[in-house]
Design a protein around this motif. Structure first.
Motif, mmCIF file in Angstrom:
data_model
loop_
_atom_site.group_PDB
_atom_site.id
_atom_site.type_symbol
_atom_site.label_atom_id
_atom_site.label_comp_id
_atom_site.label_asym_id
_atom_site.label_seq_id
_atom_site.Cartn_x
_atom_site.Cartn_y
_atom_site.Cartn_z
ATOM 1 N N PRO A 1 13.777 -14.275 -3.920
ATOM 2 C CA PRO A 1 13.731 -15.682 -3.494
ATOM 3 C C PRO A 1 14.166 -15.889 -2.039
ATOM 4 C CG PRO A 1 14.913 -15.440 -5.574
ATOM 5 C CD PRO A 1 14.734 -14.083 -5.018
ATOM 6 N N SER A 2 14.942 -14.926 -1.491
ATOM 7 C CA SER A 2 15.434 -15.067 -0.108
ATOM 8 C C SER A 2 14.502 -14.417 0.914
ATOM 9 C CB SER A 2 16.815 -14.427 0.031
ATOM 10 O OG SER A 2 17.704 -14.990 -0.888
ATOM 11 N N PHE B 1 2.878 -11.082 7.829
ATOM 12 C CA PHE B 1 1.938 -10.061 8.297
ATOM 13 C C PHE B 1 0.987 -10.701 9.296
ATOM 14 C CE2 PHE B 1 -2.131 -7.655 7.602
ATOM 15 C CZ PHE B 1 -1.708 -6.480 8.214
ATOM 16 N N LYS B 2 0.938 -10.123 10.496
ATOM 17 C CA LYS B 2 0.086 -10.649 11.580
ATOM 18 C C LYS B 2 0.309 -12.148 11.808
ATOM 19 C CE LYS B 2 -3.470 -7.129 11.570
ATOM 20 N NZ LYS B 2 -4.863 -6.756 11.316
ATOM 21 N N GLY B 3 1.602 -12.542 11.799
ATOM 22 C CA GLY B 3 1.967 -13.929 12.089
ATOM 23 C C GLY B 3 1.796 -14.904 10.937
ATOM 24 N N LYS B 4 1.291 -14.405 9.792
ATOM 25 C CA LYS B 4 1.083 -15.292 8.637
ATOM 26 C C LYS B 4 2.117 -15.018 7.563
ATOM 27 C CE LYS B 4 -3.820 -16.532 8.568
ATOM 28 N NZ LYS B 4 -5.087 -16.308 7.862
ATOM 29 N N SER B 5 2.635 -16.109 6.998
ATOM 30 C CA SER B 5 3.607 -15.981 5.912
ATOM 31 C C SER B 5 2.853 -15.698 4.608
ATOM 32 C CB SER B 5 4.375 -17.293 5.811
ATOM 33 O OG SER B 5 5.451 -17.128 4.931
ATOM 34 N N LEU B 6 3.294 -14.673 3.879
ATOM 35 C CA LEU B 6 2.598 -14.274 2.640
ATOM 36 C C LEU B 6 3.285 -14.900 1.430
ATOM 37 C CD1 LEU B 6 2.293 -10.463 3.509
ATOM 38 C CD2 LEU B 6 0.718 -12.282 4.143
ATOM 39 N N ARG B 7 2.512 -15.609 0.622
ATOM 40 C CA ARG B 7 3.126 -16.320 -0.516
ATOM 41 C C ARG B 7 2.524 -15.980 -1.874
ATOM 42 N NH1 ARG B 7 2.815 -20.479 3.365
ATOM 43 N NH2 ARG B 7 4.857 -21.052 4.209
ATOM 44 N N GLU B 8 1.252 -15.616 -1.893
ATOM 45 C CA GLU B 8 0.578 -15.418 -3.204
ATOM 46 C C GLU B 8 0.986 -14.079 -3.808
ATOM 47 O OE1 GLU B 8 -1.027 -15.951 -0.364
ATOM 48 O OE2 GLU B 8 -1.729 -18.014 -0.496
ATOM 49 N N MET B 9 2.072 -14.122 -4.592
ATOM 50 C CA MET B 9 2.686 -12.900 -5.120
ATOM 51 C C MET B 9 1.753 -12.072 -6.015
ATOM 52 S SD MET B 9 5.651 -12.170 -4.046
ATOM 53 C CE MET B 9 6.670 -12.910 -2.803
ATOM 54 N N GLY B 10 0.814 -12.733 -6.695
ATOM 55 C CA GLY B 10 -0.063 -12.004 -7.628
ATOM 56 C C GLY B 10 -1.279 -11.381 -6.974
ATOM 57 N N GLN B 11 -1.423 -11.582 -5.650
ATOM 58 C CA GLN B 11 -2.605 -11.068 -4.947
ATOM 59 C C GLN B 11 -2.399 -9.612 -4.525
ATOM 60 O OE1 GLN B 11 -5.611 -12.584 -4.203
ATOM 61 N NE2 GLN B 11 -4.901 -14.225 -5.559
ATOM 62 N N PRO B 12 -3.482 -8.809 -4.565
ATOM 63 C CA PRO B 12 -3.356 -7.425 -4.085
ATOM 64 C C PRO B 12 -3.109 -7.403 -2.578
ATOM 65 C CG PRO B 12 -5.648 -7.921 -4.633
ATOM 66 C CD PRO B 12 -4.833 -9.105 -5.066
ATOM 67 N N LEU B 13 -2.419 -6.358 -2.116
ATOM 68 C CA LEU B 13 -2.091 -6.245 -0.689
ATOM 69 C C LEU B 13 -3.347 -6.234 0.182
ATOM 70 C CD1 LEU B 13 0.848 -3.638 -0.660
ATOM 71 C CD2 LEU B 13 0.999 -6.113 -0.506
ATOM 72 N N SER B 14 -4.419 -5.625 -0.337
ATOM 73 C CA SER B 14 -5.662 -5.532 0.448
ATOM 74 C C SER B 14 -6.248 -6.911 0.756
ATOM 75 C CB SER B 14 -6.696 -4.690 -0.288
ATOM 76 O OG SER B 14 -7.000 -5.302 -1.532
ATOM 77 N N ASP C 1 4.764 -6.424 -5.854
ATOM 78 C CA ASP C 1 5.222 -5.018 -5.884
ATOM 79 C C ASP C 1 5.908 -4.674 -4.558
ATOM 80 O OD1 ASP C 1 4.077 -4.571 -8.437
ATOM 81 O OD2 ASP C 1 2.113 -4.222 -7.520
ATOM 82 N N LEU C 2 5.320 -5.159 -3.460
ATOM 83 C CA LEU C 2 5.921 -4.930 -2.139
ATOM 84 C C LEU C 2 7.271 -5.634 -2.048
ATOM 85 C CD1 LEU C 2 5.929 -4.015 0.844
ATOM 86 C CD2 LEU C 2 4.566 -6.024 1.394
ATOM 87 N N ALA C 3 7.328 -6.902 -2.492
ATOM 88 C CA ALA C 3 8.573 -7.688 -2.417
ATOM 89 C C ALA C 3 9.695 -7.013 -3.203
ATOM 90 C CB ALA C 3 8.326 -9.101 -2.927
ATOM 91 N N GLU C 4 9.341 -6.470 -4.389
ATOM 92 C CA GLU C 4 10.367 -5.792 -5.217
ATOM 93 C C GLU C 4 10.855 -4.513 -4.538
ATOM 94 O OE1 GLU C 4 8.756 -5.343 -9.157
ATOM 95 O OE2 GLU C 4 8.721 -7.512 -9.472
ATOM 96 N N ALA C 5 9.911 -3.776 -3.937
ATOM 97 C CA ALA C 5 10.292 -2.538 -3.235
ATOM 98 C C ALA C 5 11.184 -2.866 -2.030
ATOM 99 C CB ALA C 5 9.035 -1.801 -2.768
ATOM 100 N N VAL C 6 10.858 -3.958 -1.330
ATOM 101 C CA VAL C 6 11.653 -4.403 -0.177
ATOM 102 C C VAL C 6 13.057 -4.798 -0.632
ATOM 103 C CG1 VAL C 6 11.896 -6.260 1.540
ATOM 104 C CG2 VAL C 6 9.710 -5.098 1.280
#
Length: 207
Positions: free
Chosen positions: A48-49, A54-67, A34-39
């Motif tokens: 895909p680009s 967040f806090k130096g970590k690359s976020l990949r698990e698209m189906g995970q909640p932001l929390s 949801d965040l990626a689509e809003a971005v």
């Protein structure tokens, strides 16, 4: 603010966006996709680009909640990625070519400045200096003309609001060219000053 909405600050290059992310219907909590689509909507960078950090970590698990990543209201997320825009790429190429011209002309100007310093330090016989100074003056004028042409070309370029890379590049290049023109003025003043000194010495000698 709705319970299923989180507002985060997304930094993309030098731009910051405050983005409200909502969970989908029946899903109380917004997920990473949801965040990626809003971005993508705000920045024009397709999913895909995007690389969300967040806090130096690359976020990949698209189906995970932001929390689950520790992202909550007011958090800052960084996004690295380029818009899929052939039009902007074409404009950037033009600006890069102009940057190359500025660089080449700037090097010629540095050479003139070095030669003028040499003349001032007496590295050339006095009777040859007037002609040498005249040639240096001509070279400075050619460089200044070249810089003015580049400024005019950039002045004629206008970009849509979302071409932020082009806007930043153009702004930086305009500043560089203005600094080069100031350098041209400084060198010309130095040449005039040295010519005046030579003339007054010649005058003193002839008296």
């Amino acid at each position: 603010m709705a319970e299923n909405a989180v507002t985060v600050t997304v930094a993309h290059g030098t731009t910051k966006h405050n983005i409200e992310v909502r969970g989908r219907e029946g899903n109380n909590e917004p997920q990473l996709n949801d965040l990626a689509e809003a971005v993508a909507q705000v920045t024009g960078v397709p999913l895909p680009s995007q690389k969300l950090i967040f806090k130096g970590k690359s976020l990949r698990e698209m189906g995970q909640p932001l929390s689950s990543f520790g992202i909550k209201h007011g958090c800052k997320v960084m996004m690295i990625g380029k818009r899929d825009s052939p039009e902007e790429e074409a404009e950037l190429r033009i600006l890069k070519d102009l940057e190359k011209s500025v660089d080449q002309t700037s090097k010629k100007l540095e050479k003139v400045d070095g030669e003028l310093t040499g003349l001032k330090n007496g590295f050339l016989a006095k009777n040859l200096q007037a002609e040498a100074l005249s040639k240096l003056d001509q070279r400075v004028k050619v460089a200044a003309e070249q810089f003015m042409k580049i400024l005019e070309q950039m002045d004629a370029m206008s970009f849509p609001e979302n071409f932020s890379d082009c806007r930043i590049k153009k702004k930086g290049l305009v500043k560089t060219v203005q600094a080069c023109l100031a350098q041209c003025d400084k060198i010309e003043a130095g040449i005039s000053d040295h010519i005046a000194k030579l003339q007054s010495k010649n005058l003193a000698l002839s008296e």
